[in-house]
Design an enzyme around this catalytic site. Structure first.
Site: not given
Ligand code: WQD
Length: 337
Positions: A11, A84, A148, A197
């Site tokens: 991964g 995840k 999760y 993400n």
């Molecule tokens: C980051 C920021 C979004 C996409 C997640 C999981 C966490 C871990 C990492 C597993 C946020 C904003 C995102 C988009 C946006 N995974 N965003 N437009 O939510 O902090 O963490 O991934 O371990 O458990 O919760 O990461 O990258 O999804 O978001 O504005 O198209 O970017 O709202 O503020 P997050 P993320």
């Protein structure tokens, strides 16, 4: 030199940790069922390391596969294999409980039977729930805002209790937001479908595969109104795993935040990526995403004190390595492997 088993080693984080462990002189075996990774990564790990990859294909839920992997003469395990995706966990909680919680326990049963009692566990900053005090330190209370996150909190508790009851050496690493790719652009983040993400989504906008970034809300209590996160380069994160294993080989268990300590907003990430690509990447401001917290960033002090770990790569490195990776992928080497 010691041999380490990486469950989920094909991964994103696992493959980068594989390269870092081999460079540090460890022997490595990968156990992966490729349910969320590309088998082609194995050939690219061979190209990167110049050596064959010791691979056992299977799930941690399959005792015979785990026994085959542990029969290699394993001195420690890094357990990456898990589901995840926060959103998916809401839709399929039982699948997440089975893979993440039952999977850990099944793995530990086989490890105990084989006399392998060192484990590094891939945890996440999401175990802090919706914190109100920053930066986050490891002694803060844990909670969960999704199935999760519940699985990760539960697994940390299982490991904590197991270490009290038996002579397990446990390293828990709470990742903040891993991003970026290996400088060779041969391995990187390869999400399936439309990414949830931020960075992989921006990367697909830069590649023209998605039309524009939708910023999930700009009315948060931060300087530019968009959420703060602690993005850490995957190469730094991989190195943290090597240092965690080094500590476990000396019997020093730990629970550590692995982050930079420097919060970055969504708009700052978008701006940094745009600067690397050298042209405008369209974006719009949309509604908040349910479940998002305004701020999530680490106090990295304990990792520095316990492991001597400090993140070294900055935001431009993160964006540039991601941009190089997605272009290399699109250039087709992935289909040549
Ligand atoms: C980051 C920021 C979004 C996409 C997640 C999981 C966490 C871990 C990492 C597993 C946020 C904003 C995102 C988009 C946006 N995974 N965003 N437009 O939510 O902090 O963490 O991934 O371990 O458990 O919760 O990461 O990258 O999804 O978001 O504005 O198209 O970017 O709202 O503020 P997050 P993320």
């Amino acid at each position: 030199m010691a041999r380490i088993l990486l469950t989920g080693g094909a991964g994103y984080i696992g493959s980068h940790t594989y390269v870092a462990l081999r460079a540090a002189g460890y022997e490595v075996t990968i156990l992966d069922d490729f349910s969320n990774s590309d088998p082609g990564v194995i050939d690219r790990l061979v190209r990167l390391t110049g050596d064959e990859v010791d691979l056992v294909r299977g799930s941690v839920l399959y005792p015979t596969a785990v026994q085959a992997a542990l029969s290699r003469g394993i001195d420690g395990v890094v357990h990456f294999a898990a589901r995840k995706a926060v959103g998916e966990s809401v839709a399929k909680p039982l699948d997440y409980f089975e893979t993440n919680i039952s999977g850990l326990i099944a793995l530990m049963q086989e490890m105990k039977a084989a006399g392998v009692m060192r484990i590094v566990f891939s945890s996440t900053a999401t175990v802090y729930g919706e914190p109100e005090v920053f930066p986050l330190t490891e002694d803060m209370p844990l909670s969960h805002t999704s199935p999760y996150a519940f699985t990760k909190v539960t697994c940390e508790r299982v490991l904590e209790q197991a270490a009290r009851a038996d002579d397990w050496a446990v390293g828990v690493l709470r990742y903040f937001n891993p991003v970026g790719a290996h400088p060779s652009a041969l391995i990187g983040e390869d999400p399936r479908g439309v990414p949830d993400n931020l960075m992989p989504y921006i990367a697909k906008v830069a590649m023209g595969e998605l039309s524009r970034l939708q910023v999930h809300g700009n009315d948060y209590d931060t300087p530019d109104g968009t959420c703060w996160r602690d993005y850490i380069h995957v190469m730094d994160l991989a190195r943290a795993h090597v240092q965690s294993l080094d500590a476990l080989m000396e019997g020093r268990g730990h629970v550590l935040n692995i982050g930079t300590g420097t919060p970055v907003s969504v708009l700052e990430m978008h701006g940094a990526y745009q600067a690397v690509v050298g042209r405008e990447l369209p974006h719009v401001i949309g509604p908040r995403r349910p479940g998002d917290v305004p701020r999530l960033y680490a106090d990295p002090t304990k990792a520095r004190e316990v492991l001597g770990f400090d993140a070294e790569f900055g935001l431009e490195d993160m964006c540039r390595s991601s941009w190089d990776w997605v272009q290399a992928q699109a250039a087709g080497w992935r289909f040549n492997s």
